[in-house]
Design an enzyme around this catalytic site. Structure first.
Site, mmCIF file in Angstrom:
data_model
loop_
_atom_site.group_PDB
_atom_site.id
_atom_site.type_symbol
_atom_site.label_atom_id
_atom_site.label_comp_id
_atom_site.label_asym_id
_atom_site.label_seq_id
_atom_site.Cartn_x
_atom_site.Cartn_y
_atom_site.Cartn_z
ATOM 1 C CE1 TYR A 112 9.317 10.276 1.697
ATOM 2 C CE2 TYR A 112 8.805 12.540 2.247
ATOM 3 C CZ TYR A 112 8.604 11.435 1.461
ATOM 4 O OH TYR A 112 7.690 11.480 0.439
ATOM 5 C CE LYS A 133 7.205 -3.285 -5.492
ATOM 6 N NZ LYS A 133 6.118 -3.592 -6.443
ATOM 7 C CG ASP A 160 2.842 -2.660 -6.885
ATOM 8 O OD1 ASP A 160 2.878 -2.997 -5.689
ATOM 9 O OD2 ASP A 160 3.383 -3.346 -7.771
ATOM 10 C CG ASP A 177 4.405 12.406 0.843
ATOM 11 O OD1 ASP A 177 3.366 13.075 0.864
ATOM 12 O OD2 ASP A 177 5.523 12.889 0.565
#
Ligand code: NAD
Length: 337
Positions: A123, A175, A209, A233
């Site tokens: 972002y 991740k 995930d 988010d």
């Protein structure tokens, strides 16, 4: 004791839900000296700009703000004032609690808090397209910025939050198996902070995930989650969906020098002015503000009063299947404080 705080009522349903929230804050007996300022569409009408200097000066002085939703024009027009405020005051921790309030939904015992890093990651705005062989948008590239300092400060915030609120575990979501540099640095930094809380707050880590799947299978297993900007988010909206959506979802944006509390939802122009908006999310945001200033008992009383009004007294606004108006709901909450 009276604390000074900035109040931005906001656009659309903002003034209605903010008025209802001020009323229940009065009922719990914590006094704020409100410095009323403007932002968004209301500020454009009053001051010709969506984010007047007077609003920024006020937050700089009070360091504390209760904010209603602000309208952002789609397509052209000014940038999101909510995002500009997060950047201006370096509000690095976005805190979103999710709790089952209305019984009868798919999950009965959800009670988790997502702490999202609010200033780094994908972002940061380094998002570009490149021209190849005459095609102006042939290739796109975004850059994710993760720093050790930024990761450590949001992780420390999550562990301190857990400690202060009697939470048992912080799950670091990442991740790092694929994004070894960026997500790897976040994981490593957060784990370093986790070690400092050994024996005080437990910790584990999960790949994003798997977390997304576990949230819809067994959300009760989560307590506090800390993660980077984009993952936070997405996961926080997913979490809000587990317990009945926007009308009950509060959020806090917290930095070293200021904190802004708001509902997660927007200005709801479709129902503005009708007196039927659910003020619960804004009231729950105010309860987070009470926690933040050390009024934990008042914060808990306000949360309990909202729950009792909805569940026991069955006073519900239209979005929760009832017929109460915003003011009737506020009165029901005030009675239960
Ligand atoms: P929205 O959250 O305003 O509304 C989505 C739907 O949920 C609408 O049907 C609305 O009626 C309903 N809803 C929302 N809050 C409710 C409440 N408290 N009680 C009952 N129903 C409620 O989202 P949107 O329509 O996509 O956005 C409208 C405007 O709000 C846009 O200008 C957007 O940019 C802005 N926005 C601001 C913020 C913020 O200031 N933090 C956040 C999101 C959107």
């Amino acid at each position: 004791m009276t604390r000074e705080a900035t109040l931005i009522a906001g656009d659309g349903i903002g003034p209605e839900i903010t008025q209802a929230t001020i009323e229940v804050l009065g009922a719990v007996g914590v006094k704020f000296d409100w410095d009323e300022q403007y932002g968004g569409m209301a500020a454009v009408e009053k001051a010709g700009t969506p984010l007047p200097n007077a609003t920024l000066d006020s937050i700089r002085r009070t360091k504390l703000c209760l904010k209603g939703p602000l309208t952002t024009p789609v397509g052209g027009g000014y940038r999101s004032v909510t995002v500009a405020l997060r950047q201006e005051f370096d509000l690095y921790a976005n805190v979103r609690p999710t709790k089952t309030i209305v019984p009868g939904g798919r999950f009965q015992n959800v009670d988790l808090v997502i702490v999202r890093e609010n200033t780094e990651g994908l972002y940061v705005g380094l998002d570009y397209t490149f021209k190849i062989a005459g095609d102006r948008r042939a290739l796109a590239q975004a850059m994710s910025i993760v720093t050790r300092e930024g990761s450590e400060r949001v992780a420390r915030f999550a562990f301190e939050y857990a400690k202060a609120h009697g939470r048992k575990k912080v799950t670091i979501v990442h991740k790092a198996n694929i994004l070894k540099a960026t997500s790897g640095l976040f994981l490593e930094s957060a784990q370093r902070i986790a070690k400092q809380y050994d024996g005080i707050v437990a910790s584990d880590d999960k790949i994003v995930d798997n977390t997304a799947m576990q949230l819809v299978i067994k959300p009760e297993q989560f307590d506090v989650i800390v993660t980077t900007n984009l993952f936070g988010d997405i996961l926080s909206d997913e979490a809000a969906g587990l317990v009945g959506g926007l009308g009950l979802a509060p959020g806090a944006n917290i930095g070293t020098h200021a904190a802004i509390f708001e509902a997660v939802h927007g200005s709801a122009p479709d129902i503005a002015g009708k007196g039927i908006a659910n003020p619960s999310a804004q009231m729950l945001a105010a309860a987070m503000m009470l926690d933040h200033v050390g009024e934990l008992d008042a914060g808990n009383r306000l949360r309990r009063a909202i729950e009792t009004a909805i569940v026991q007294d069955n006073v519900r606004t239209k979005d929760l299947g009832g017929s109460a108006t915003t003011t009737e709901f506020a009165a029901a909450v005030a009675r239960r404080t």
